[in-house]
Design a protein around this motif. Sequence first.
Motif, mmCIF file in Angstrom:
data_model
loop_
_atom_site.group_PDB
_atom_site.id
_atom_site.type_symbol
_atom_site.label_atom_id
_atom_site.label_comp_id
_atom_site.label_asym_id
_atom_site.label_seq_id
_atom_site.Cartn_x
_atom_site.Cartn_y
_atom_site.Cartn_z
ATOM 1 N N LEU A 30 -40.544 -45.697 -25.644
ATOM 2 C CA LEU A 30 -39.984 -46.631 -24.887
ATOM 3 C C LEU A 30 -38.423 -46.972 -25.239
ATOM 4 O O LEU A 30 -37.724 -46.938 -24.313
ATOM 5 C CB LEU A 30 -40.584 -48.010 -25.246
ATOM 6 C CG LEU A 30 -42.024 -48.109 -24.560
ATOM 7 C CD1 LEU A 30 -42.953 -49.211 -25.230
ATOM 8 C CD2 LEU A 30 -42.012 -48.511 -23.238
ATOM 9 N N ILE A 31 -38.092 -46.739 -26.606
ATOM 10 C CA ILE A 31 -36.749 -47.180 -26.900
ATOM 11 C C ILE A 31 -35.912 -46.088 -26.663
ATOM 12 O O ILE A 31 -34.700 -45.991 -26.024
ATOM 13 C CB ILE A 31 -36.852 -47.396 -28.269
ATOM 14 C CG1 ILE A 31 -37.450 -48.652 -28.978
ATOM 15 C CG2 ILE A 31 -35.203 -47.330 -28.764
ATOM 16 C CD1 ILE A 31 -37.633 -49.021 -30.178
ATOM 17 N N LEU A 32 -36.306 -44.787 -26.679
ATOM 18 C CA LEU A 32 -35.418 -43.617 -26.269
ATOM 19 C C LEU A 32 -35.476 -43.416 -24.737
ATOM 20 O O LEU A 32 -34.424 -42.935 -24.330
ATOM 21 C CB LEU A 32 -36.081 -42.394 -26.782
ATOM 22 C CG LEU A 32 -36.137 -42.075 -28.336
ATOM 23 C CD1 LEU A 32 -36.716 -40.637 -28.935
ATOM 24 C CD2 LEU A 32 -34.748 -42.341 -28.941
ATOM 25 N N TYR A 33 -36.535 -43.842 -24.027
ATOM 26 C CA TYR A 33 -36.405 -43.783 -22.641
ATOM 27 C C TYR A 33 -35.213 -44.951 -22.155
ATOM 28 O O TYR A 33 -34.566 -44.683 -21.193
ATOM 29 C CB TYR A 33 -37.645 -43.996 -21.825
ATOM 30 C CG TYR A 33 -37.606 -43.796 -20.277
ATOM 31 C CD1 TYR A 33 -37.395 -42.445 -19.906
ATOM 32 C CD2 TYR A 33 -37.454 -44.800 -19.338
ATOM 33 C CE1 TYR A 33 -37.202 -42.333 -18.607
ATOM 34 C CE2 TYR A 33 -37.322 -44.494 -18.149
ATOM 35 C CZ TYR A 33 -37.164 -43.261 -17.487
ATOM 36 O OH TYR A 33 -36.941 -43.178 -16.232
ATOM 37 N N ALA A 34 -35.446 -46.049 -22.859
ATOM 38 C CA ALA A 34 -34.266 -46.949 -22.379
ATOM 39 C C ALA A 34 -33.032 -46.570 -22.439
ATOM 40 O O ALA A 34 -32.038 -46.906 -21.577
ATOM 41 C CB ALA A 34 -34.506 -48.325 -23.388
ATOM 42 N N LEU A 35 -32.625 -46.020 -23.760
ATOM 43 C CA LEU A 35 -31.397 -45.387 -24.031
ATOM 44 C C LEU A 35 -30.957 -44.204 -22.953
ATOM 45 O O LEU A 35 -29.866 -44.231 -22.405
ATOM 46 C CB LEU A 35 -31.398 -44.832 -25.402
ATOM 47 C CG LEU A 35 -31.243 -45.753 -26.519
ATOM 48 C CD1 LEU A 35 -31.509 -45.296 -28.044
ATOM 49 C CD2 LEU A 35 -30.201 -46.704 -26.499
ATOM 50 N N THR A 36 -32.054 -43.279 -22.726
ATOM 51 C CA THR A 36 -31.777 -42.501 -21.804
ATOM 52 C C THR A 36 -31.256 -42.910 -20.205
ATOM 53 O O THR A 36 -30.358 -42.655 -19.619
ATOM 54 C CB THR A 36 -32.849 -41.425 -21.616
ATOM 55 O OG1 THR A 36 -33.210 -41.018 -22.990
ATOM 56 C CG2 THR A 36 -32.717 -40.116 -20.828
ATOM 57 N N LEU A 37 -32.063 -44.032 -19.916
ATOM 58 C CA LEU A 37 -31.979 -44.715 -18.832
ATOM 59 C C LEU A 37 -30.356 -45.301 -18.572
ATOM 60 O O LEU A 37 -29.981 -45.519 -17.469
ATOM 61 C CB LEU A 37 -33.010 -45.461 -18.269
ATOM 62 C CG LEU A 37 -33.136 -46.227 -16.823
ATOM 63 C CD1 LEU A 37 -33.124 -44.701 -15.818
ATOM 64 C CD2 LEU A 37 -34.219 -47.046 -16.735
#
Length: 364
Positions: free
Chosen positions: A46-53
């Motif tokens: 979740l955290i890495l996808y938030a950063l990627t987005l």
Amino acid sequence: MTIAIPDLIAIFLSGFGILLCLVVGVQLFLRQAGIRQSNLLLAVLLILYALTLSNGLFAMAGIYAQYQFLYFIPINFSLSLGPLFYFFVRSRLQPSFSLQRRHLPHFVLPVLQFLFYLSIGFRSAAYKSWIWQEVIAPCGQFVEEGLVILLALGYLGAAYRLLQGIPVMFWKGPVYRWLRRFTISLAFLFLISSGYEILDWVLYGLFEYNLFNTPWMAFPLKLSYAAVSFLIGYHAYLYQHQSLILPEPPKPPAEPPELSARIDALLENHKPYLDPELSLEAFAKLLGVHRNTVSKVLSSRGESFRGLVNRYRVEEFIRLVQEGQHEHLTLLAIAFESGFNSKASFNRAFKSHTGSSPTAFFQN
């Protein structure tokens, strides 16, 4: 700076999705209930996808154009999402599973991606411009996007295969149907984004037309990225509240003597205690009564819900060891297969139930 209406909509939805992923991700990171490894894998996802987005959001909002030194800051973790989701599903299906050294090759490409952006992310704007013109624009972006597509769909397919052939059990069915829907939904959204990426390659290669320069043409792609954040965040919330996944059963009369017998029958016949995520609320929902009713019945028997469930788990652990499961699994792995979620909780419950440690119990 003027921002097109499609981009404004995408910015709003992406921002909300990023916030959802970050909030639920932090909650999961701090969560002690359930399978700790599954919590951490989904939290990191979740955290890495938030950063990627956020990387795409900064581009749409014109932040990169205004502050060019921010280009290529190391917040793109797109190659990490496939492996993290796969291992989350695997740890949820197999409580005794643990990440080991042999699993490290799955994270080689994600680490290399991070190191690449780390190596250029804090350099001068002039250097970043040179890297873009000489490395990324000619071939680097196509290699990275191609790997993202292959890894995402490959690991989602592997996760789906893990979910095939799940034994039909009273309590497992709804949870694993939820995981299967989660996997299929993610694959569908990634197929949309993959189709757009491939179409852009073709159009640019044949006609030098950049699909993303037309806001309305690129809008479905940007929307799919935001939809992934909503999908992952919402399903992570369901994961934390497993009772929401269970269907509402009919509610038969709940007279204490009858309910007491039904509690024992449910535990003995269907073994819901094998699920480390089992909560009083979910257990009561399986029975079709309110959680307070279950608590009152157990209190009248001089038991607590946690104590009752742990007693069954200890008995299951002893049975598995006596059947020879320790010949190919460690005692801790057997404890996880029996429904415990940590070594500490297992040791406490075992000593409370038997009066000795697991090692001393079997030595005697």
